[in-house]
Design an enzyme around this catalytic site. Structure first.
Site, PDB file in Angstrom:
ATOM      1  N   LYS A 108       0.820  -1.211   0.000  1.00  0.00           N
ATOM      2  CA  LYS A 108       0.000   0.000   0.000  1.00  0.00           C
ATOM      3  C   LYS A 108       0.851   1.258   0.000  1.00  0.00           C
ATOM      4  O   LYS A 108       2.048   1.230   0.270  1.00  0.00           O
ATOM      5  CB  LYS A 108      -0.981  -0.040   1.170  1.00  0.00           C
ATOM      6  CG  LYS A 108      -2.043  -1.120   0.957  1.00  0.00           C
ATOM      7  CD  LYS A 108      -3.252  -1.006   1.827  1.00  0.00           C
ATOM      8  CE  LYS A 108      -4.319  -2.009   1.369  1.00  0.00           C
ATOM      9  NZ  LYS A 108      -5.485  -2.021   2.257  1.00  0.00           N
ATOM     10  N   ARG A 117      -3.534 -10.559   4.442  1.00  0.00           N
ATOM     11  CA  ARG A 117      -3.852 -10.514   3.008  1.00  0.00           C
ATOM     12  C   ARG A 117      -2.642  -9.937   2.281  1.00  0.00           C
ATOM     13  O   ARG A 117      -2.299  -8.757   2.485  1.00  0.00           O
ATOM     14  CB  ARG A 117      -5.098  -9.667   2.779  1.00  0.00           C
ATOM     15  CG  ARG A 117      -5.604  -9.644   1.339  1.00  0.00           C
ATOM     16  CD  ARG A 117      -6.903  -8.845   1.241  1.00  0.00           C
ATOM     17  NE  ARG A 117      -7.430  -8.868  -0.119  1.00  0.00           N
ATOM     18  CZ  ARG A 117      -7.102  -8.007  -1.065  1.00  0.00           C
ATOM     19  NH1 ARG A 117      -6.230  -7.024  -0.811  1.00  0.00           N
ATOM     20  NH2 ARG A 117      -7.640  -8.097  -2.265  1.00  0.00           N
TER      21      ARG A 117
END
Length: 336
Positions: free
Chosen positions: A276, A311
């Site tokens: 991210k 994840r």
């Protein structure tokens, strides 16, 4: 004024006599941080918190899709989209996508999270029919693999479950399509509720919170209780604080620092930080594909707080890091 209890998680030995197990796993706590809306945070002994709150923190989490929630589990990301921020457009066909999924399982994934709609900041909505055409053939080709369908839409979830998926992962926390919650309840499906502020098109437009840690907790608690009231047992619910979804870097870091608070919901916690933007900014890695080290560092910080599911994009690297983390923590069981 309401109290929120964040266990101060530890794993060192020997444990003191008053140590309590965190979510039935290997970590423990004897004290908690009590958070209040006035901004105060106070360290108190676990014996000072209400019995119901203590039970939520200590009760073992039930297996999910046959996976032991006492150990970290890796959810591999398999996006079958042309525009996901990191792995969009990697496959030329559903057959190629399924082969990539098999490789991720060989690399050490415990389950696959398959998505047909990008939810990166600024992404446009995808019509349900298009989303189904992207995901359903891949799910069918991966028969026998534990699969989560990453979708906000009931029609897509329904097609995915028929094709072989077994868990619904909704980044909107069941707010985008009201029919999805009822579908999950009626079919007793495990579901992951994620927090996001706004939709992908607008979520990074100056997100604001009174207290991001407590605000996200309240949202997740409300959605868990909604599902429970409709008839879905809490042991089928996973919660995800939604790192990067309608959050600034400061919000993300506050949530990561306080992750243990979410054990108070009595559900397994899923953490999705892989590649991210904030990982790239802090770690000086503009290219998302070069963010594995930073992503793994944050995942290990999550393990230290008792997070159960991670994840990730970089499965083999994450699996290796977890194995080494556990070996060092246990201090035995491996040859020199």
């Amino acid at each position: 004024m309401r109290d929120y209890y964040r266990p101060l998680v530890r794993s060192d030995a020997p444990r003191p006599k008053d140590a309590l197990p965190l979510a039935g796993g290997p970590r423990w706590f004897s004290h908690v941080a009590r958070h209040r809306r006035d901004g105060s945070v106070t360290r108190i002994h676990a014996s000072e918190i209400p019995e119901a709150a203590l039970a939520r923190l200590t009760t073992p989490r039930a297996p999910l899709l046959g996976l032991d929630m006492r150990q970290p589990q890796i959810m591999a990301i398999l996006n079958v989209t042309p525009d996901s921020f990191s792995d969009g457009g990697l496959d030329g066909s559903s057959t190629e996508a399924a082969l990539r999924g098999r490789r991720l399982m060989t690399d050490g994934a415990d389950l696959l999270d398959i998505g047909g709609e990008s939810t990166r900041p600024g992404a446009e909505d995808v019509a349900p029919g298009e989303e189904i055409s992207r995901t359903e053939p891949v799910i069918r080709a991966l028969a026998g693999v534990p699969i989560s369908i990453d979708t906000r839409k009931m029609a897509v979830a329904k097609a995915a479950i028929r094709a072989g998926a077994a868990l619904v992962n909704d980044v909107s926390g069941l707010t985008h399509d009201p029919a999805l919650a009822d579908f999950c309840v009626e079919n007793a499906l495990p579901v992951c509720i994620m927090h996001s502020q706004g939709d992908p098109q607008t979520m990074q437009d100056a997100p604001r919170y009174d207290d991001v840690l407590l605000d996200v907790y309240d949202f997740l608690e409300e959605q868990v209780e909604m599902l429970e009231a409709k008839g879905l047992s809490r042991d089928k619910i996973v919660v995800d604080p939604g790192i990067g979804f309608g959050k600034t870097q400061a919000h993300n870091l506050a949530l990561l620092n306080g992750l243990a608070l979410f054990h108070g919901l009595g559900c397994p916690i899923l953490l999705g930080v892989s590649r991210k933007g904030f990982v790239g900014r802090i770690g000086d890695a503009p290219d998302p594909k070069k963010r594995a080290p930073g992503s793994i560092a944050v995942a290990l910080a999550g393990i230290a707080q008792g997070v159960q599911i991670f994840r990730v994009h970089d499965v083999a690297e994450t699996r290796q890091a977890i194995a080494l983390w556990q070996a060092v923590e246990q201090g035995a069981g491996h040859d020199a």
